[in-house]
Design a protein around this motif. Sequence first.
Motif, PDB file in Angstrom:
ATOM      1  N   MET A  33       0.836  -1.204   0.000  1.00  0.00           N
ATOM      2  CA  MET A  33       0.000   0.000   0.000  1.00  0.00           C
ATOM      3  C   MET A  33       0.874   1.260   0.000  1.00  0.00           C
ATOM      4  O   MET A  33       0.665   2.185  -0.770  1.00  0.00           O
ATOM      5  N   THR A  37       2.102   4.165  -3.384  1.00  0.00           N
ATOM      6  CA  THR A  37       1.955   5.625  -3.421  1.00  0.00           C
ATOM      7  C   THR A  37       3.206   6.290  -4.020  1.00  0.00           C
ATOM      8  O   THR A  37       3.136   7.419  -4.491  1.00  0.00           O
TER       9      THR A  37
ATOM     10  N   ALA B 339      -3.773   8.545  -6.012  1.00  0.00           N
ATOM     11  CA  ALA B 339      -3.637   7.891  -4.703  1.00  0.00           C
ATOM     12  C   ALA B 339      -4.952   7.252  -4.269  1.00  0.00           C
ATOM     13  O   ALA B 339      -4.987   6.117  -3.778  1.00  0.00           O
ATOM     14  N   PRO B 360      -5.604   2.561   4.667  1.00  0.00           N
ATOM     15  CA  PRO B 360      -5.159   3.279   3.467  1.00  0.00           C
ATOM     16  C   PRO B 360      -3.919   4.124   3.741  1.00  0.00           C
ATOM     17  O   PRO B 360      -3.610   4.446   4.888  1.00  0.00           O
ATOM     18  N   SER B 361      -3.212   4.462   2.690  1.00  0.00           N
ATOM     19  CA  SER B 361      -2.132   5.443   2.773  1.00  0.00           C
ATOM     20  C   SER B 361      -2.157   6.246   1.480  1.00  0.00           C
ATOM     21  O   SER B 361      -2.367   5.686   0.406  1.00  0.00           O
ATOM     22  N   PHE B 362      -1.988   7.545   1.613  1.00  0.00           N
ATOM     23  CA  PHE B 362      -2.084   8.425   0.437  1.00  0.00           C
ATOM     24  C   PHE B 362      -0.872   9.351   0.381  1.00  0.00           C
ATOM     25  O   PHE B 362      -0.371   9.774   1.420  1.00  0.00           O
ATOM     26  N   ILE B 363      -0.442   9.672  -0.828  1.00  0.00           N
ATOM     27  CA  ILE B 363       0.501  10.783  -1.000  1.00  0.00           C
ATOM     28  C   ILE B 363      -0.154  11.780  -1.946  1.00  0.00           C
ATOM     29  O   ILE B 363      -0.739  11.394  -2.960  1.00  0.00           O
ATOM     30  N   ASN B 364      -0.089  13.039  -1.584  1.00  0.00           N
ATOM     31  CA  ASN B 364      -0.398  14.078  -2.560  1.00  0.00           C
ATOM     32  C   ASN B 364       0.883  14.838  -2.825  1.00  0.00           C
ATOM     33  O   ASN B 364       1.511  15.340  -1.892  1.00  0.00           O
ATOM     34  N   VAL B 381       2.045  13.195   3.091  1.00  0.00           N
ATOM     35  CA  VAL B 381       1.499  11.840   3.249  1.00  0.00           C
ATOM     36  C   VAL B 381       0.241  11.981   4.095  1.00  0.00           C
ATOM     37  O   VAL B 381       0.261  12.626   5.140  1.00  0.00           O
TER      38      VAL B 381
END
Lengths: 106, 428
Positions: A33, A37, B339, B360-364, B381
Amino acid sequence: MRPTTRFLLLCACIFTPQFIYSTAASAAPTAKMMANTCAMCHGTDGKAMGKMEELYGKPANKIADELFEFKQENKGRVMAPLMNAYTDEQIRMIAKYFESLPSKKR
Amino acid sequence: MERNFTRRDFLSMAAAGAAVSLGGFGRAFAQSTQDKRVVVIGGGFAGAACAKYLRRADPAIQVTLIERQRNYVTCPSSNLVLIGQQPLSAITLGYDKLRLNHGVKVVYGNAVSIDPSGRKVALESGEALPYDRLVVAPGIDFKYAALEGYSEQAATVMPHAWKAGPQTELLRRQLEQMPNGGTVIITVPPAPFRCPPGPYERASLIAYYLKRNKPKSKVLILDANNGFAVQEGFMEAWQALYPGMIEWVPGSKGGRATKVDAKSLTVSTSAGQHRGNVVNVIPPQKAGDLADKAGLTDETGWCPVDAGSFESTRQKDIHVIGDSSIAGKLPKSAAAANAEAKVCAAAIASLLAGRTVGDPSFINACYALASPTYGLSVAGVYERTAGGIAPLPGAFGVSPLKESAKYRAKEAQDASGWYENIVADSFT
């Protein structure tokens, strides 16, 4: 199956996350996960286009050392704040993930 | 979410001494994903990446992408097209690689309605596509009614260029044709809107073009808001690169456009009227029309979703990603869309297999150009929080002030590397 055996197996099941991967709610994102990213800038599976750093198949130590450097020395432009998000353990998990990807196909 | 089986369920079952054999347990809860169908509506950064990452997560799932057009023109990098730094063809993509590389079935057509209880999408052609889970990624549409005088018709005179393509070329032609000494007006709608730093990148690059080609000209930004993304960085750049050329009027000082007139090329605000030689109206925005029709939007005009799976809180088995969704503090950016797509794909693969959805994990990471060789960035992050989605403490940063030209050039280079990679990661 004897009751004791069944009980022990159940215990093993509960306390071994790998074994019950399909049902355990993880307390943290998986390596995959997190690594996915990175793909936005470093390509799917870390197979980077153009001048961006390639991560795919690189030795985990090499990736982790670079990431630690961004974090500790506040370097690498956007990489510094991004690396602040992760524990050292998570950085190692991400690095190992890219090292472990199958090397056959590009 | 009744299909989820959580660790807590498992523990309570184990504690209750449920006498199941382990083999039986596995068979009872794991589900085969063979022949499961996911339909994705909308082939922008969100929809395309979601289709691809679904197939990567589980090749047994059949994924169909519905998209109106055979070619997609990216909004990122379209401001460089606007000032003639690259052709439109450089930011135009197709969907063949999703099909060839990942086995995504691509249907070119217009999704006109969704039947949530029958789990079917109806196309304009009359075809109906059944699904087990549906991903809705229609991007933005414009609230024409929220700005008096603006319409699809008015946009042929005062382009928005906020969906890239013919509108981008129209605005480019207008810039080329305007006289030296003219004024370019850019109106900025109330937040939230697609690409928070976008209007200010556009103002910067138009000033870059004007300085070289029509140096007596000016850019006037009429802003409904009182602040903007990477504001200090942009202001510093404008001072250094285009002194006196860009004027920014915040909402509190009469910046909010209340009415536009295509005949006279004027914009009215509470502080008076402004006439431009070129008027770029970035209209007020909402989720794509289809999201409205499908009952996925709330009173804000956007779509509330679960932060871990992007499943709609309004309709079961339907997920909303990209600009249409309310994704906490994640902006409406291509980066956030990419993402969200991956988080959604992983969640759907888990749900279809009867597994619990992971964290979940997100990068913008967004780049904006103050000039072709002057980059600005914002990156963070993000994780799921009690209130939705927010950047992790200390893991959010914007370009520092007072940096060298070399640093700015490196960030401009990063911007082009970002573009190349996010396009490849989402569409190939």
